[in-house]
Design a protein around this motif. Structure first.
Motif, short mmCIF file in Angstrom:
data_model
loop_
_atom_site.label_atom_id
_atom_site.label_comp_id
_atom_site.label_asym_id
_atom_site.label_seq_id
_atom_site.Cartn_x
_atom_site.Cartn_y
_atom_site.Cartn_z
N LYS A 270 0.83 -1.20 0.00
CA LYS A 270 0.00 0.00 0.00
C LYS A 270 0.88 1.27 0.00
O LYS A 270 0.58 2.24 -0.71
CB LYS A 270 -0.91 0.00 1.23
N ALA A 271 1.95 1.25 0.77
CA ALA A 271 2.81 2.43 0.88
C ALA A 271 3.61 2.69 -0.39
O ALA A 271 4.07 3.82 -0.63
CB ALA A 271 3.75 2.27 2.07
N ASN A 272 3.76 1.67 -1.23
CA ASN A 272 4.62 1.82 -2.41
C ASN A 272 3.85 1.78 -3.73
O ASN A 272 4.47 1.61 -4.79
CB ASN A 272 5.68 0.71 -2.41
N TYR A 276 5.40 1.76 -7.58
CA TYR A 276 5.18 0.69 -8.55
C TYR A 276 4.60 1.25 -9.86
O TYR A 276 4.96 0.82 -10.96
CB TYR A 276 4.24 -0.36 -7.97
N LYS A 277 3.70 2.23 -9.72
CA LYS A 277 3.14 2.87 -10.92
C LYS A 277 4.25 3.53 -11.72
O LYS A 277 4.30 3.43 -12.96
CB LYS A 277 2.10 3.91 -10.51
N TYR A 278 5.12 4.24 -11.01
CA TYR A 278 6.21 4.96 -11.67
C TYR A 278 7.12 3.98 -12.41
O TYR A 278 7.52 4.22 -13.56
CB TYR A 278 7.03 5.74 -10.64
N GLN A 279 7.43 2.87 -11.76
CA GLN A 279 8.30 1.88 -12.38
C GLN A 279 7.69 1.31 -13.67
O GLN A 279 8.37 1.15 -14.69
CB GLN A 279 8.59 0.74 -11.40
N LEU A 280 6.40 1.02 -13.62
CA LEU A 280 5.73 0.47 -14.79
C LEU A 280 5.62 1.49 -15.91
O LEU A 280 5.79 1.15 -17.09
CB LEU A 280 4.33 -0.04 -14.40
#
Length: 283
Positions: A270-272, A276-280
């Motif tokens: 939840k905190a990240n 994760y969106k940025y990485q994708l």
């Protein structure tokens, strides 16, 4: 919807078979979508399953009801089993064995098109079928007495109680068809060439035993409708109404399970989420 739920002894001859609800088709479309969405949540929750048992005389509309009520389900979320005459392998086990094998896993709906109740319905009308089960204490039809059926009902009640106590939500629907409407549906199978394949001369032989079947259904329903595994007697002369009622009853009962919710993400995930969106997005 409690109108259709069996909570005290009933007489089938006093129950309604022909009920028509306006806009049943339209209402069904909305409810079956909600049921399909709820099954996805139940799958993620992973603690409950749902068993839907359908019984009724020939032509009561079980097949088409399954098709219409479960149309909006994820195909992996519902499993349908149609129980026919037991195979040689099935007869090599106790009568409940094949039903145990077909039970839905957690997160899924299981639909029994004809059910374990065939073992106190068709076999009660035709007790000679019991002889093929290889039961040590049954060597002739004369051995199949009231005590035999009492024990079998006790076994079925125990089976269902065990399922309910381990997270299976049980619905049992008797599609209550009138003898006159069955006649009309059988004639329709004979008149329409594309429906001829559904007709069997055996249907007419069984039709002559209508009263016996009704007595056996009534007894089975009265003996086995329990709070954890209730029977619902559904008027089935009008197919759209029957389908809507089955879907509505399931929807209303299942929505009462307040503990069935989508699981929350763990704190780290939840905190990240943004990371994760940025990485994708920047691959």
């Amino acid at each position: 919807m409690n109108t259709y739920k069996v909570t005290s002894p009933i007489k089938l001859k006093n129950t309604e078979t022909n009920e028509v609800i306006d806009d049943a088709k339209k209402e069904l479309k909305s409810i079956r979508k909600k049921l399909g969405d709820w099954q996805n949540i139940m799958y993620a929750h992973d603690k409950y399953s749902v068993l839907v048992c359908l019984q009724g005389m020939d032509t009561a509309g079980k097949d088409s009801l399954i098709r219409e009520v479960f149309k909006d389900f994820n195909v992996r979320g519902v499993q349908v089993h149609s129980f026919k005459v037991p195979t040689e392998q099935e007869l090599g086990h106790d009568y409940l064995w094949r039903h145990y094998l077909a039970l839905p896993e957690r997160g899924k709906f299981g639909v029994f098109n004809r059910t374990h109740y065939e073992n106190v319905l068709v076999t009660r009308v035709h007790p000679n079928y019991i002889l093929g089960e290889g039961i040590p204490t049954v060597n002739s039809v004369e051995d199949i007495d009231d005590a035999f059926w009492d024990k079998r009902f006790e076994q079925i009640n125990s089976f269902e109680k065990h399922l309910a106590e381990n997270g299976t939500v049980i619905f049992k629907f008797f599609l209550n068809l009138s003898k006159e409407e069955q006649k009309n549906r059988l004639l329709r199978r004979l008149r329409k060439q594309e429906k001829n394949w559904k007709f069997s001369a055996g249907d007419l032989k069984e039709r002559k035993l209508w009263s016996k079947y009704q007595d056996c259904y009534e007894d089975a329903i009265n003996r086995t409708s329990k709070p954890h595994a209730p029977w619902y007697v559904i008027p089935a002369d009008d197919k759209p109404t029957a389908r809507y009622l089955v879907a509505k009853i399931m929807h209303d009962a299942l929505m009462a399970y307040a503990d069935i919710k989508e699981p929350e993400l763990d704190d780290e995930t939840k905190a990240n989420i943004e990371t994760y969106k940025y990485q994708l997005n920047n691959e």
